[in-house]
Design an enzyme around this catalytic site. Structure first.
Site, PDB file in Angstrom:
ATOM      1  CG  ASP A  80     -10.547  35.774 -41.989  1.00  0.00           C
ATOM      2  OD1 ASP A  80     -11.246  36.796 -42.062  1.00  0.00           O
ATOM      3  OD2 ASP A  80     -10.322  35.184 -40.915  1.00  0.00           O
ATOM      4  CD  GLU A 139     -13.836  38.209 -37.272  1.00  0.00           C
ATOM      5  OE1 GLU A 139     -14.203  38.351 -36.096  1.00  0.00           O
ATOM      6  OE2 GLU A 139     -14.201  37.246 -37.988  1.00  0.00           O
ATOM      7  CD  GLU A 140     -14.585  33.797 -39.269  1.00  0.00           C
ATOM      8  OE1 GLU A 140     -14.753  33.484 -38.066  1.00  0.00           O
ATOM      9  OE2 GLU A 140     -15.507  34.164 -40.015  1.00  0.00           O
ATOM     10  CG  HIS A 363     -19.094  30.415 -38.325  1.00  0.00           C
ATOM     11  ND1 HIS A 363     -18.091  30.320 -37.378  1.00  0.00           N
ATOM     12  CD2 HIS A 363     -19.012  31.692 -38.785  1.00  0.00           C
ATOM     13  CE1 HIS A 363     -17.462  31.472 -37.274  1.00  0.00           C
ATOM     14  NE2 HIS A 363     -18.013  32.323 -38.128  1.00  0.00           N
TER      15      HIS A 363
END
Length: 391
Positions: A80, A139-140, A363
């Site tokens: 993702d 996962e995020e 990020h």
């Protein structure tokens, strides 16, 4: 321990590996929205003749069955992207989706695992056991691993191994040390209720802004004064919403933050202390407090035997200078849920290169990887599986 055919195959597929990563990077999909990525992975595996099944709503579990009976090792790659606007739009493979970007390296993980699967599938007649492939969504948001596990991701698995591309380490370096690697990551939410009124008449009010501010300042003492300094923990208030107008005393205040640590007892202690501080600070001013504490990922604790095997594999595959001792990070990783059920380890593969501008933090809108690291990651996946099954 090192299989030369795996090394040769992954080198041979290096250009395809880069192309795959760029494809995924340009077509990012957020957590639980990885429909195109899932479909592509399924098609790719089908073309290789590797049996697979889709998980719901997204994700793929596949199996490479060796010709000989033996153990089963699982390799995990997440898929993702993040709701981040790409800032380095000059890249030829920049995101085509506004406000969405692979700003953490999951595009690389998916590509590396596909090429590792391709190489392992070519030597399946030599494998003394089976390789489980986990192409994981979400996962995020710390939900994908648990959902995959509900759908049988680690049933019959003896060991699990994962990789994260790491921009804070030099390209090609590998870090996998026994013990803590990533911290547990929790969320807390506190709502304070006071008594609103006119800003010119504070004596008739209970100012929720004052209450919330006092809590933010005082709750830091939980870490600095109630926890052993040799037992690391982080408590961060990241969001504060209070008030409606410049001359109205706020009746309500909302605070949201995160807690990170490695020790489960510390985790329990901090949760109780947040409740204690919120209630008592509120009582001091005559307000009330409601606390919601949401447990996210567990701490990633690398199994000693597995981590040492990763180190041996890396040394034999890439040479003496490859190992890097990256300190544990307070970042969170839902790979931890697999380790709750199955022994294994989680390795970092360096992708930071100042000459290629790939040292931006994960990020960040300018995050990118040195694509030379892709071959290192793909081979580490494959060689670890081979080494573990041959132990």
């Amino acid at each position: 321990m090192i299989h030369q055919k795996l090394k040769d195959a992954i080198q041979q597929y290096s250009e395809e590996l880069t192309e795959l990563r760029r494809k995924f990077h340009s077509e990012p999909e957020l957590s639980w929205e990885e429909e195109k990525t899932t479909a592509f992975v399924c098609e790719y595996l089908e073309n290789l003749g590797i049996p697979y099944r889709r998980t719901e709503p997204t994700g793929v579990i596949a199996n490479i069955e060796g010709a000989k009976a033996g153990k089963t090792v699982a390799l995990r790659g997440d898929m993702d992207a993040l709701p981040v606007e790409q800032l380095n739009k000059d890249l030829t493979y920049a995101s085509k989706e506004d406000g969405k970007m692979h700003a953490c390296g999951h595009d690389a993980h998916t590509a590396m695992l596909l090429i590792a699967a391709k190489a392992l599938n070519e030597i399946k007649d030599e494998l003394p056991g089976n390789v489980r492939l986990l192409f994981q969504p979400a996962e995020e948001v710390a939900q994908g691993a648990r959902e995959m596990m509900k759908q049988g991701a680690v049933e019959g698995v003896d060991n699990v191994f994962g990789i994260h591309i790491w921009s804070q380490m030099p390209t090609h370096n590998v870090s996998c040390t026994p013990g803590p690697s990533f911290a547990s990551a929790d969320i807390f939410k506190v709502t304070f209720k006071g008594k609103g009124g006119h800003g010119a008449m504070p004596q008739d009010c209970i100012d929720a802004a004052i209450v919330a501010s006092a809590f933010v300042m005082n709750v830091q003492a939980v870490v600095s004064r109630t926890i052993d300094p040799q037992n690391p923990a982080v408590l961060t208030v990241g969001k504060m919403a209070v008030g409606t107008r410049f001359n109205v005393i706020a009746e309500n205040a909302f605070i949201e933050g995160t807690v990170r640590c490695f020790n489960p007892d510390t985790r329990d202690h901090v949760e109780k202390q947040i409740q204690h501080y919120a209630e008592n600070v509120a009582a001091l001013y005559g307000a009330s407090a409601e606390v919601e504490y949401i447990r996210g990922t567990q701490a990633v604790i690398n199994d000693e035997n597995s981590a040492k095997l990763v180190q041996k594999v890396a040394l034999e595959a890439f040479g003496e200078d490859v190992l890097y001792n990256e300190k544990p990070t307070m970042g969170g990783e839902d790979f931890s849920f697999y380790l709750d059920e199955v022994p294994g380890s989680f390795a970092l593969v360096g992708s930071g290169n100042p000459e290629k501008d790939t040292e931006w933090a994960h990020h960040h809108g300018k995050f990118n990887i040195d694509e030379d690291s892709l071959v290192t990651g793909a081979e580490l996946y494959a060689q670890y599986a081979w080494a573990y099954l041959n132990e």
